[in-house]
Scaffold this motif. Structure first.
Motif, short mmCIF file in Angstrom:
data_model
loop_
_atom_site.label_atom_id
_atom_site.label_comp_id
_atom_site.label_asym_id
_atom_site.label_seq_id
_atom_site.Cartn_x
_atom_site.Cartn_y
_atom_site.Cartn_z
N GLU A 162 62.07 -6.15 82.84
CA GLU A 162 61.49 -4.82 83.00
C GLU A 162 62.13 -4.15 84.23
O GLU A 162 61.56 -4.10 85.31
CB GLU A 162 59.97 -4.93 83.17
N TRP A 163 63.34 -3.62 83.99
CA TRP A 163 64.15 -3.09 85.09
C TRP A 163 63.47 -1.94 85.82
O TRP A 163 63.73 -1.73 87.01
CB TRP A 163 65.50 -2.64 84.55
N SER A 164 62.62 -1.20 85.15
CA SER A 164 61.98 -0.04 85.78
C SER A 164 61.11 -0.45 86.96
O SER A 164 60.82 0.38 87.83
CB SER A 164 61.15 0.74 84.76
N ARG A 165 60.67 -1.70 86.99
CA ARG A 165 59.81 -2.17 88.08
C ARG A 165 60.62 -2.79 89.22
O ARG A 165 60.04 -3.13 90.26
CB ARG A 165 58.81 -3.20 87.55
N THR A 166 61.92 -2.94 89.03
CA THR A 166 62.74 -3.54 90.09
C THR A 166 63.09 -2.50 91.13
O THR A 166 62.99 -1.30 90.90
CB THR A 166 64.02 -4.16 89.51
N ASN A 167 63.52 -2.97 92.28
CA ASN A 167 63.91 -2.11 93.38
C ASN A 167 65.38 -2.34 93.70
O ASN A 167 65.82 -3.49 93.84
CB ASN A 167 63.05 -2.41 94.61
N LYS A 168 66.15 -1.25 93.80
CA LYS A 168 67.59 -1.36 93.98
C LYS A 168 67.97 -2.26 95.17
O LYS A 168 68.76 -3.19 95.03
CB LYS A 168 68.20 0.02 94.18
N ASP A 169 67.41 -1.97 96.34
CA ASP A 169 67.81 -2.71 97.54
C ASP A 169 67.43 -4.18 97.43
O ASP A 169 68.22 -5.06 97.81
CB ASP A 169 67.18 -2.09 98.78
N ASP A 170 66.23 -4.46 96.93
CA ASP A 170 65.78 -5.85 96.80
C ASP A 170 66.64 -6.60 95.79
O ASP A 170 67.00 -7.76 95.99
CB ASP A 170 64.32 -5.90 96.38
N TYR A 171 66.95 -5.92 94.69
CA TYR A 171 67.79 -6.54 93.66
C TYR A 171 69.18 -6.86 94.20
O TYR A 171 69.68 -7.97 94.03
CB TYR A 171 67.88 -5.60 92.45
N LEU A 172 69.81 -5.89 94.85
CA LEU A 172 71.17 -6.11 95.36
C LEU A 172 71.19 -7.16 96.45
O LEU A 172 72.16 -7.92 96.58
CB LEU A 172 71.76 -4.79 95.86
N ARG A 173 70.12 -7.23 97.24
CA ARG A 173 70.05 -8.26 98.27
C ARG A 173 69.98 -9.65 97.63
O ARG A 173 70.70 -10.57 98.03
CB ARG A 173 68.82 -8.03 99.15
N ALA A 174 69.14 -9.78 96.61
CA ALA A 174 69.04 -11.06 95.91
C ALA A 174 70.34 -11.40 95.19
O ALA A 174 70.76 -12.56 95.15
CB ALA A 174 67.88 -11.03 94.92
N LEU A 175 70.98 -10.39 94.62
CA LEU A 175 72.24 -10.61 93.92
C LEU A 175 73.33 -11.07 94.87
O LEU A 175 74.10 -11.99 94.57
CB LEU A 175 72.67 -9.32 93.21
N SER A 176 73.41 -10.45 96.04
CA SER A 176 74.41 -10.86 97.03
C SER A 176 74.18 -12.29 97.49
O SER A 176 75.12 -13.08 97.64
CB SER A 176 74.37 -9.92 98.24
N LEU A 177 72.91 -12.65 97.71
CA LEU A 177 72.59 -14.02 98.09
C LEU A 177 72.97 -14.99 96.98
O LEU A 177 73.51 -16.08 97.25
CB LEU A 177 71.10 -14.14 98.41
N GLU A 178 72.72 -14.60 95.75
CA GLU A 178 73.04 -15.46 94.60
C GLU A 178 74.54 -15.69 94.49
O GLU A 178 74.99 -16.82 94.25
CB GLU A 178 72.52 -14.80 93.32
N ILE A 179 75.33 -14.64 94.67
CA ILE A 179 76.78 -14.78 94.58
C ILE A 179 77.30 -15.66 95.71
O ILE A 179 78.17 -16.50 95.52
CB ILE A 179 77.46 -13.39 94.61
N GLY A 180 76.74 -15.46 96.92
CA GLY A 180 77.22 -16.23 98.07
C GLY A 180 76.78 -17.67 98.06
O GLY A 180 77.47 -18.54 98.63
N ASP A 181 75.66 -17.97 97.42
CA ASP A 181 75.13 -19.34 97.41
C ASP A 181 74.50 -19.58 96.03
O ASP A 181 73.29 -19.59 95.87
CB ASP A 181 74.08 -19.48 98.52
N PRO A 182 75.35 -19.76 95.02
CA PRO A 182 74.88 -19.72 93.62
C PRO A 182 73.98 -20.89 93.22
O PRO A 182 74.04 -21.97 93.80
CB PRO A 182 76.18 -19.74 92.82
N PHE A 183 73.13 -20.61 92.22
CA PHE A 183 72.27 -21.60 91.58
C PHE A 183 71.25 -22.21 92.53
O PHE A 183 70.77 -23.31 92.31
CB PHE A 183 73.12 -22.70 90.92
N LYS A 184 70.90 -21.45 93.58
CA LYS A 184 69.85 -21.90 94.49
C LYS A 184 68.54 -21.16 94.22
O LYS A 184 67.55 -21.39 94.91
CB LYS A 184 70.27 -21.68 95.96
N GLY A 185 68.55 -20.25 93.24
CA GLY A 185 67.31 -19.61 92.82
C GLY A 185 67.01 -18.25 93.41
O GLY A 185 65.96 -17.68 93.12
N TYR A 186 67.90 -17.70 94.22
CA TYR A 186 67.62 -16.41 94.84
C TYR A 186 67.33 -15.32 93.80
O TYR A 186 66.34 -14.60 93.90
CB TYR A 186 68.81 -15.96 95.71
#
Length: 245
Positions: A162-186
């Motif tokens: 449900e993308w409409s409930r997501t927040n751009k900054d929070d999503y991109l922050r989690a995405l950056s963490l995921e790319i930098g340290d993958p498969f840790k659940g961010y």
């Protein structure tokens, strides 16, 4: 907008766009117009594919952006195989390193393999999205291309975000963490609260049109460097070692 991997910004504009635009706001506006006009064609293409593979991802990018970028559908390994692409300054420990151009297909294939296990995918959607984002197949338009592919993969696994409930900054922050340290659940931790029952395809264009800022990391401090640079080689070697830990 200094991202100039072709070295012809002054004569061909940002990434050799057909209008030879240089102004960032004009580039973003024209690029997104191409996306909006072609989105339903891209979604229709995906819906008719028996299975989604790397060539499907390339084709979606071509459908979405060929009216603006003449190279649309060609990935970094074909266009700039000698360049590494980063988000942020390489001197900043928080910078994001994207996949080596010669390993893009392998990373996309791995993400699609993860998505094929539908139960695991629904439980860990961030693993798939993170892997697709890390692959960063194209010089631009990655976020929107990946979003459409990801939505189709979710549909086939019988769930939606449900993308409409997501927040751009929070999503991109989690995405950056995921790319930098993958498969840790961010990214799993961020996306799981927004997992809902499957949404009918007819709702997707309106749903996507309402998303603000979820075009990924495309234009946010993107930089590039020659792969022959020893420092860049060290970054990739260190990243690979991290994945094996």
């Amino acid at each position: 907008m200094s991202f100039d991997p072709f070295g012809d910004f002054e004569t061909a504009g940002y990434l050799q766009n057909v209008l030879r635009l240089k102004d960032p706001s004009e580039v973003k506006e024209s690029e997104h117009l191409s996306f909006e006009l072609s989105m339903e064609d891209a979604l229709d293409y995906l819906s008719k594919k028996a299975s989604i593979d790397f060539e499907s991802v390339r084709k979606v990018h071509e459908i979405l952006f060929s009216d603006f970028y003449p190279w649309a559908g060609k990935d970094r390994s074909e266009l700039v195989p000698h360049l590494a692409v980063f988000k942020g300054s390489q001197d900043d420990p928080r910078h994001t390193v994207f996949e080596h151009p010669l390993s893009i297909k392998r990373s996309v294939d791995y993400a699609l393999e993860l998505a094929s296990n539908k139960k695991r995918f629904k439980d860990r959607p961030g693993d798939v999205m993170g892997q697709l984002a890390f692959a960063h197949p194209f010089l631009d338009g990655n976020g929107r291309t990946i979003l459409l592919v990801f939505m189709e993969l979710c549909y086939r696994a019988k769930f939606a975000i449900e993308w409409s409930r997501t927040n751009k900054d929070d999503y991109l922050r989690a995405l950056s963490l995921e790319i930098g340290d993958p498969f840790k659940g961010y990214l799993n931790d961020y996306l799981k609260p927004f997992v809902v029952e499957i949404a009918h395809r007819d709702e997707w264009p309106e749903m996507i049109g309402g998303i603000k800022g979820l075009d990924g990391l495309d234009k946010e401090d993107i930089s590039y460097e020659s792969l022959s640079n020893p420092e860049v080689q060290h970054i990739y070697n260190t990243y690979r070692a991290q994945l094996l830990d």
